[in-house]
Design an enzyme around this catalytic site. Structure first.
Site, PDB file in Angstrom:
ATOM      1  N   ARG A  75       0.858  -1.176   0.000  1.00 32.97           N
ATOM      2  CA  ARG A  75       0.000   0.000   0.000  1.00 32.97           C
ATOM      3  C   ARG A  75       0.894   1.225   0.000  1.00 32.97           C
ATOM      4  NH1 ARG A  75      -5.437   0.345   3.626  1.00 32.97           N
ATOM      5  NH2 ARG A  75      -5.703  -1.732   2.767  1.00 32.97           N
ATOM      6  N   SER A 177      -8.475   0.499  -0.085  1.00 33.38           N
ATOM      7  CA  SER A 177      -9.559   0.562   0.893  1.00 33.38           C
ATOM      8  C   SER A 177      -9.990   1.997   1.157  1.00 33.38           C
ATOM      9  CB  SER A 177      -9.132  -0.167   2.169  1.00 33.38           C
ATOM     10  OG  SER A 177     -10.229  -0.328   3.031  1.00 33.38           O
ATOM     11  N   ASP A 334     -17.126   1.545   3.398  1.00 31.54           N
ATOM     12  CA  ASP A 334     -15.924   2.226   2.935  1.00 31.54           C
ATOM     13  C   ASP A 334     -15.772   1.958   1.433  1.00 31.54           C
ATOM     14  OD1 ASP A 334     -15.077  -0.421   3.037  1.00 31.54           O
ATOM     15  OD2 ASP A 334     -13.112   0.046   3.891  1.00 31.54           O
ATOM     16  N   ASP A 338     -15.489  -3.433   2.336  1.00 38.73           N
ATOM     17  CA  ASP A 338     -15.226  -4.519   3.292  1.00 38.73           C
ATOM     18  C   ASP A 338     -15.495  -4.079   4.732  1.00 38.73           C
ATOM     19  OD1 ASP A 338     -12.972  -2.917   3.633  1.00 38.73           O
ATOM     20  OD2 ASP A 338     -11.524  -4.556   3.513  1.00 38.73           O
ATOM     21  N   THR A 412      -4.112  -8.579  15.787  1.00 40.15           N
ATOM     22  CA  THR A 412      -4.882  -7.562  15.073  1.00 40.15           C
ATOM     23  C   THR A 412      -4.924  -7.863  13.580  1.00 40.15           C
ATOM     24  OG1 THR A 412      -3.976  -6.016  16.665  1.00 40.15           O
ATOM     25  CG2 THR A 412      -5.128  -5.072  14.791  1.00 40.15           C
ATOM     26  N   GLU A 436     -13.422  -6.959  14.227  1.00 40.22           N
ATOM     27  CA  GLU A 436     -12.383  -6.107  14.791  1.00 40.22           C
ATOM     28  C   GLU A 436     -12.961  -4.703  14.971  1.00 40.22           C
ATOM     29  OE1 GLU A 436      -9.024  -5.990  12.186  1.00 40.22           O
ATOM     30  OE2 GLU A 436     -10.092  -4.975  10.573  1.00 40.22           O
ATOM     31  N   LYS A 450     -13.273  -9.644   6.410  1.00 40.00           N
ATOM     32  CA  LYS A 450     -14.358  -8.712   6.723  1.00 40.00           C
ATOM     33  C   LYS A 450     -15.160  -8.435   5.456  1.00 40.00           C
ATOM     34  CE  LYS A 450     -11.042  -4.842   6.685  1.00 40.00           C
ATOM     35  NZ  LYS A 450      -9.785  -5.605   6.687  1.00 40.00           N
TER      36      LYS A 450
END
Length: 624
Positions: A75, A177, A334, A338, A412, A436, A450
């Site tokens: 990313r 995202s 978003d 997701d 996480t 989460e 997700k």
């Protein structure tokens, strides 16, 4: 993806006595190779211009270090250079991934991979998610590997769904995202349908380094047009996904007749058509779409941050439309659909935006309640599981303790929950739900990640069902806390671009009272336990070793306090953020939620003052 393999090749240009190449020599080599390999005229010209201007500062930003390929893939900003997302780095990344997959799967040429993309685009560099997806497909097809390339934008969860549904070797989603508009990303799923975890990230990163030079047909994306290896899964996956989703509709008659009105926003992303289809699958009337935000737009013109997690700021147009149409519930995805945020109109006339932890409590309670109605046999509980990440609320643990099913905590990120869910399912277990706090929910385990589409329609069914009992989401949330114990949470983040300061902050916490001594108090709050998942230390364990996996390259320390509070400070894997989470849990009974909130606020402030010290470490607080 680190620039490590290149250093040996550059030793000949090292400055005398330095033991390695000078910065200038390294930049010269990188830019020379770039101009030899890059066939995108826009990025080529921008590099040539920087060289002509001798703009060392900008060249260092573009070529100083190659993007690091990790478990989250890549990313970064779109633009020229090895540190950015562009045609050439997409080609290099995919060539490495392709070679790695060839070593891992002997049947790669029979099974193939799936590739999809969101609506991001960057005019200045000619980069876009769609173009990157085509270049990635070209790399695989040039090697005789079948590619299932979606012909149009899809939600991210459609990629893991397709991997599992078609039994493919891997999946790639081109998306950043909810990141700022100039960013893009490259997310990889393994053949189990979950995001990759170590050691695959390291293996892929190494393979990328070994395959930097574009293959002969790398730039000829026209080769895929008539290739028998190219398949478009759009129609069949659209049909099958929504058929599978119907199995999670428990109150179809309620949905048909509900008077609850919904507003939906896609925040200029991909969600609109898919959420409309999900509502249809559940026999709902379609939600009212925010017109200014329903169509994809890579400029995200109506929001500062295209992230519904930011709450009120991202939802201003939704509030206005809901007030106008008398809608009570807002559902916000978003840009890659997701994640999901939910807001509800309160009797006071104000809007309540539920936190990720609050919606996690509601959805977990709802999915368990629906499952229990269909599974009256108490023995079924022993094979039933819910999961959440270690920085999320412990509310599912409280529900599990009282109801008799299993709860597990993971590191996480959904890569951990998806992989753990798959392991449990392979052992014949039933995974009902995972979440989460960063508004990510896995409500249907046919997607091991997700999924904001399924979460949106399941939240709508929950709200509609509660309305038949004259209950709101807020009232039901309170009822959950009364029954299972109040769990008050608070979280924020700080922006920090200086990695040196980040390291100092965490080293200070590890050497707080002298060398290798963690703090014993934080202001007036006594610390009763410390877990450091960077070093692997956990003083609650007999051998002082953490049970959860540790990772030296990311920072994460959790403090447990004598008053029942828990706080975690960690770095983000995808953004220049220090994230900070806190929770205060009370057992079921007569606890005073307002007193708990006051206590948590004081703890929250103490950690900021004594541990985070944003002024000292030059960190900017979350806006708003």
């Amino acid at each position: 993806m680190e620039a490590t393999a290149d250093t040996a090749a550059m030793a000949v240009t090292a400055a005398p006595g330095s033991g390695g190449p000078s910065v200038d020599a390294r930049l010269d080599q990188e830019t020379t190779r770039w101009l030899r390999w890059d066939k995108n005229p826009l990025t080529r010209e921008s590099v040539k211009r920087l060289l002509e201007e001798d703009n060392k500062e900008e060249l260092q930003k573009c070529f100083g270090a190659r993007m690091e390929f990790g478990t989250a893939g890549l990313r970064a900003m779109m633009g020229a250079g090895i540190s950015r997302m562009n045609d050439l780095t997409i080609i290099q990344t995919t060539q490495g991934l392709c070679r790695y997959l060839e070593k891992q799967f002997s049947d790669l040429k029979q099974r193939g991979v799936v590739i999809s993309f969101d609506a991001r685009a960057h005019t200045a560099s000619g980069g876009s998610s769609r173009r990157f997806a085509r270049l990635a497909a070209t790399a695989f097809i040039s090697q005789g590997i079948p590619v299932y390339l979606f012909s149009d934008i899809t939600p991210t969860p459609f990629v893991p769904y397709t991997v599992s549904h078609l039994k493919l070797c891997a999946g790639i989603m081109i998306t950043a995202s909810h990141n700022p508009k100039q960013d893009n990303g490259y997310k990889v799923y393994w053949d189990n349908g979950a995001q990759i975890i170590s050691p695959h990230d390291k293996g892929i990163a190494q393979a990328i380094e070994e395959n930097l030079e574009p293959w002969p047909q790398a730039w000829e994306d026209s080769i895929i047009n008539d290739s028998p290896l190219l398949h478009d899964p759009s129609a069949s996956i659209n049909k099958d996904y929504f058929e599978d989703l119907k199995k999670y509709c428990f109150h179809r008659h309620v949905n048909r007749e509900t008077q609850v009105k919904f507003v939906h926003t896609s925040v200029h992303g991909v969600a609109h058509h898919f959420v409309q289809s999900a509502f249809k699958a559940f026999d709902f009337a379609p939600p009212v779409a925010v017109p200014e935000q329903k169509d994809p737009d890579p400029e995200f013109p109506t929001v500062t941050h295209p992230n519904p997690e930011e709450g009120e700021k991202a939802l201003a147009l939704s509030f206005a439309l809901a007030d106008k149409t008398k809608a009570k519930i807002i559902l916000a995805n978003d840009p890659d659909a997701d994640r999901l945020a939910v807001a509800e109109k309160q009797d006071s006339g104000d809007w309540k935006v539920f936190s990720g932890n609050e919606l996690g409590a509601l959805l977990g309670w709802w999915l368990f309640t629906c499952w229990k109605e269909k599974n009256q046999d108490p023995s079924a509980l022993k094979d039933t599981y819910m999961l959440s990440s270690t920085v999320s609320s412990r509310i599912l643990q409280a529900i599990a303790l009282k109801e008799g099913f299993h709860f597990e905590e993971t590191l996480t990120g959904f890569k951990w929950m998806g992989n753990r869910a798959k392991q449990l399912m392979e052992q014949g277990k039933n995974v009902l739900f995972a979440f989460e706090e960063a508004i990510g929910y896995m409500c249907c385990p046919f997607v091991l990640d997700k999924d904001g589409v399924s979460a949106a329609v399941i939240s709508a069914e929950l709200a509609s069902f509660l309305a038949t009992k004259n209950l709101s989401l807020s009232q039901q949330l309170n009822a959950i806390y009364v029954e299972y114990g109040y769990h008050v949470t608070k979280g924020t983040y700080f922006i920090c671009h200086d990695q040196g300061n980040v390291k100092k902050l965490f080293e200070n916490l590890r050497n707080y009272d002298g060398k290798n001594n963690y703090p014993k108090t934080c202001g007036r709050f006594e610390i009763s336990g410390i877990r450091d998942l960077t070093t692997g230390y956990d003083d609650s364990q007999p051998d002082k070793k953490a049970v959860l996996p540790t990772k030296e390259s990311s920072q994460m320390i959790t403090f447990t306090f004598a008053n029942g509070g828990v706080a975690t400070i960690r770095t983000s894997g995808t953004e220049p953020k220090i994230k900070y989470y806190s929770e205060l849990c009370a057992p079921p009974g007569n606890s005073d939620p307002e007193q708990l909130k006051k206590e948590l606020n004081e703890l929250f402030s103490a950690i900021k003052e004594h541990f985070l010290q944003p002024e000292k470490y030059n960190m900017k607080p979350k806006e708003g």
